[in-house]
Design an enzyme around this catalytic site. Structure first.
Site, mmCIF file in Angstrom:
data_model
loop_
_atom_site.group_PDB
_atom_site.id
_atom_site.type_symbol
_atom_site.label_atom_id
_atom_site.label_comp_id
_atom_site.label_asym_id
_atom_site.label_seq_id
_atom_site.Cartn_x
_atom_site.Cartn_y
_atom_site.Cartn_z
ATOM 1 C CG HIS A 1 15.658 -9.685 0.862
ATOM 2 N ND1 HIS A 1 16.464 -9.221 -0.149
ATOM 3 C CD2 HIS A 1 14.401 -9.241 0.583
ATOM 4 C CE1 HIS A 1 15.726 -8.526 -1.005
ATOM 5 N NE2 HIS A 1 14.476 -8.523 -0.577
ATOM 6 C CB CYS B 1 13.490 -10.671 -2.781
ATOM 7 S SG CYS B 1 13.195 -9.039 -3.459
ATOM 8 C CG ASN C 1 14.787 -5.140 -2.238
ATOM 9 O OD1 ASN C 1 15.630 -5.950 -2.637
ATOM 10 N ND2 ASN C 1 13.530 -5.460 -2.028
HETATM 11 C C1 LIG Z 1 6.255 0.132 0.731
HETATM 12 C C2 LIG Z 1 6.286 0.405 2.219
HETATM 13 C C3 LIG Z 1 7.602 1.023 2.627
HETATM 14 C C4 LIG Z 1 5.183 1.366 2.585
HETATM 15 O O1 LIG Z 1 5.216 1.615 3.980
HETATM 16 P P1 LIG Z 1 3.869 1.620 4.815
HETATM 17 O O2 LIG Z 1 4.240 1.919 6.207
HETATM 18 O O3 LIG Z 1 3.159 0.325 4.523
HETATM 19 O O4 LIG Z 1 3.153 2.845 4.195
HETATM 20 P P2 LIG Z 1 1.666 2.925 3.633
HETATM 21 O O5 LIG Z 1 1.633 2.296 2.282
HETATM 22 O O6 LIG Z 1 0.727 2.447 4.683
HETATM 23 O O7 LIG Z 1 1.515 4.467 3.492
HETATM 24 C C5 LIG Z 1 1.436 5.317 4.625
HETATM 25 C C6 LIG Z 1 1.238 6.738 4.142
HETATM 26 O O8 LIG Z 1 2.426 7.184 3.488
HETATM 27 C C7 LIG Z 1 2.123 7.592 2.145
HETATM 28 N N1 LIG Z 1 3.232 7.213 1.283
HETATM 29 C C8 LIG Z 1 3.386 6.076 0.555
HETATM 30 N N2 LIG Z 1 4.561 6.085 -0.096
HETATM 31 C C9 LIG Z 1 5.163 7.253 0.232
HETATM 32 C C10 LIG Z 1 6.381 7.828 -0.109
HETATM 33 N N3 LIG Z 1 7.267 7.220 -0.931
HETATM 34 N N4 LIG Z 1 6.702 9.029 0.416
HETATM 35 C C11 LIG Z 1 5.853 9.681 1.244
HETATM 36 N N5 LIG Z 1 4.655 9.160 1.600
HETATM 37 C C12 LIG Z 1 4.320 7.962 1.111
HETATM 38 C C13 LIG Z 1 0.856 6.841 1.789
HETATM 39 O O9 LIG Z 1 0.151 7.515 0.767
HETATM 40 C C14 LIG Z 1 0.116 6.843 3.100
HETATM 41 O O10 LIG Z 1 -0.494 8.096 3.300
HETATM 42 P P3 LIG Z 1 -1.952 8.187 3.980
HETATM 43 O O11 LIG Z 1 -1.759 7.606 5.353
HETATM 44 O O12 LIG Z 1 -2.217 9.648 3.956
HETATM 45 O O13 LIG Z 1 -2.834 7.374 3.097
HETATM 46 C C15 LIG Z 1 6.060 -0.899 3.028
HETATM 47 O O14 LIG Z 1 4.729 -1.318 2.871
HETATM 48 C C16 LIG Z 1 6.971 -1.997 2.617
HETATM 49 O O15 LIG Z 1 8.161 -1.926 2.838
HETATM 50 N N6 LIG Z 1 6.410 -3.085 2.084
HETATM 51 C C17 LIG Z 1 7.191 -4.255 1.715
HETATM 52 C C18 LIG Z 1 8.029 -3.932 0.549
HETATM 53 C C19 LIG Z 1 8.938 -5.029 0.233
HETATM 54 O O16 LIG Z 1 9.504 -5.610 1.105
HETATM 55 N N7 LIG Z 1 9.073 -5.296 -1.054
HETATM 56 C C20 LIG Z 1 9.986 -6.197 -1.591
HETATM 57 C C21 LIG Z 1 9.731 -7.565 -1.154
HETATM 58 S S1 LIG Z 1 11.126 -8.434 -1.458
#
Ligand SMILES: CC(C)(COP(=O)(O)OP(=O)(O)OC[C@H]1O[C@@H](n2cnc3c(N)ncnc32)[C@H](O)[C@@H]1OP(=O)(O)O)[C@@H](O)C(=O)NCCC(=O)NCCS
Length: 327
Positions: free
Chosen positions: A252, A112, A282
Site C-alpha cells: 500500500h 486502505c 495515497n
Molecule cells: C503525515 C506524515 C507525513 C507527517 O510526517 P511526520 O514526519 O510525522 O511529521 P510531523 O507530523 O511530526 O511534523 C513534523 C513537522 O512538520 C510540520 N508539518 C506537518 N505537515 C506539514 C506539511 N504538509 N508541510 C510542511 N510542514 C509540515 C509539522 O508542523 C512539524 O513541525 P514542528 O516540528 O515545527 O512542530 C506522517 O506522519 C505519515 O505519513 N503518517 C501516516 C499517514 C498514513 O499513512 N495515512 C494513511 C494510512 S493508510
C-alpha cells in the site's frame, strides 16, 4: 481449488495536483512533502467525475483484457470509502454502466485495506466453486473528502481506481495465503467523523468540517510501520519463504518511509519493491491494484513469480496476501 488473478486494470484521472500546486494552497513545500512522504504528484477527478466512473473504466478494461463478456460476471465487489452515494452502492452503478445482466455485487468498506479485504472475499467466492468470475475493484475519490486547507492531510491523498478479475486457477497458481486483521481501538486516529448515523449531515457538521478526513499522522505512522512489517514477515515465514523468494513486493502506498521500513524488515531489496507513491499519492483502496497493473503491463511480474502485498489503514485494518502469479 485456488482462485487466481487473470486480468488487471487501472484508471487514473487526468488532472494533476503537484507539490508545487499545494505550495500555493497551504503552508507546505515540495522538499518537505518529498522527503517525509515520497509524494510528488497526485491525480484528481474532474468536476462531475466520481468513484463509479473510475471503477467502470477499470471494469471495462478487465472485460476486454480477459476476453470476458459482461454477462459472464458473477459478482462485482467494490472496495471504497468514497462511494458515489451512501446507497445505492457503487457496485450497483458499475453493474448498470456495464449492463452486466447475471451478477450481484456490493461495496466493502475497509479504507486502505479495502482492496485486500475484497480480494480475500472474492477469492473465497471463487474457491467455493459457486462463482467463476469475480471482479474486485478498489476505487477512491479522496479529493471528495479532503480539506484542501489542512496541510496534514491534503498533501497525502489522490484519486484513482484499480482492479482484478478473479477466476479458478487452471495451473494451481493464485492466492497462496492471507493474513487479515482489524482493531477498532485505533478508530479516532484516522476518521471522517461526519455524515454517518452518529453525526448526520447538519449545518453544525459542515461548520466543523466533519465531512473531511481527520488524521493523527504520527499515531497512524507508528502503527502502520509495525503492522505492515509484522504481517509481511509473518506471512512469508509461515509459508516457508524469505524476502529473497519474493519477485515483487506491492505495498500500500501511504508513505515511502513505511514501505522502506517494511521491505527492510522482510529482507526485500529496493529493486523488488513497487513504488508509485511519487506519481499518485495515497489512493486508499486503489493503491495495490494500481500497483499490480503497473507491474503486469511493465512486464515486471510473470507467471510463476511470488508476489507479496500488504497494507495498513483506518480502523485500524491491515492485511497481507501472498500470490503465486499465473493462470
Ligand atoms: C503525515 C506524515 C507525513 C507527517 O510526517 P511526520 O514526519 O510525522 O511529521 P510531523 O507530523 O511530526 O511534523 C513534523 C513537522 O512538520 C510540520 N508539518 C506537518 N505537515 C506539514 C506539511 N504538509 N508541510 C510542511 N510542514 C509540515 C509539522 O508542523 C512539524 O513541525 P514542528 O516540528 O515545527 O512542530 C506522517 O506522519 C505519515 O505519513 N503518517 C501516516 C499517514 C498514513 O499513512 N495515512 C494513511 C494510512 S493508510
Amino acid at each position: 481449488m485456488k482462485s487466481t488473478i487473470t486480468a488487471t486494470a487501472k484508471y487514473l484521472p487526468k488532472r494533476i495536483l503537484s507539490n508545487f500546486d499545494l505550495e500555493k494552497m497551504v503552508d507546505t513545500n515540495d522538499e518537505w512533502i518529498r522527503t517525509r512522504t515520497g509524494i510528488e504528484t497526485r491525480h484528481l477527478v474532474e468536476e462531475g467525475q466520481a468513484s463509479a466512473d473510475m471503477a467502470t473504466k477499470v471494469a471495462k478494461i478487465l472485460l476486454e483484457r480477459s476476453n470476458t463478456s459482461k454477462d459472464e460476471i458473477d459478482v462485482i465487489i467494490i472496495a471504497t470509502v468514497t462511494p458515489d452515494t451512501m446507497f445505492p452502492s457503487t457496485a450497483a452503478r458499475v453493474q448498470h454502466n456495464l449492463d452486466a445482466q447475471n451478477c450481484w455485487g456490493f461495496d466493502l468498506s475497509g479504507a486502505c485495506t479495502g482492496f485486500v479485504y475484497a480480494l480475500e472475499t472474492g477469492a473465497k467466492f471463487v474457491e467455493s466453486s459457486k462463482y467463476k468470475k469475480v471482479m474486485v475493484i478498489g476505487v477512491d475519490t479522496m479529493s471528495s473528502i479532503i480539506d484542501y486547507t489542512d496541510r496534514n492531510t491534503c498533501i497525502l491523498f489522490g484519486d484513482g481506481a484499480g482492479g482484478v478479475l478473479l477466476e479458478p486457477s487452471t495451473q494451481n497458481n493464485g492466492i497462496v495465503d492471507s493474513i487479515l486483521g482489524i482493531d477498532g481501538a485505533g478508530g479516532d486516529a484516522l476518521i471522517m467523523p461526519g455524515g454517518g448515523s452518529i453525526d448526520p449531515a447538519s449545518n453544525e457538521t459542515l461548520e466543523k468540517k466533519m465531512h473531511y478526513v481527520r488524521q493523527d499522522g504520527k499515531t497512524v505512522f507508528k502503527y502502520a510501520v509495525k503492522g505492515m512489517a509484522d504481517i509481511s514477515s509473518k506471512i512469508l515465514k509461515r509459508n516457508g519463504f524469505t524476502g529473497d523468494d519474493v519477485k515483487l513486493f506491492i505495498p500500500h502506498q501511504a508513505n515511502k518511509r513505511i514501505i522502506d521500513a517494511t521491505a527492510k524488515r522482510c529482507g526485500i531489496p529496493d529493486e523488488r519493491v513497487l513504488i508509485n507513491i511519487d506519481k499518485y499519492g495515497n489512493t486508499t483502496a486503489a493503491t495495490i491494484p494500481i500497483g499490480m497493473d503497473e507491474a503486469v503491463t511493465d512486464g515486471i511480474i510473470k507467471d510463476g513469480d511470488l508476489v507479496l502485498t500488504s497494507t495498513f489503514g483506518a480502523g485500524f485494518t491491515w492485511g497481507s496476501v501472498l500470490i503465486r502469479w499465473g493462470k
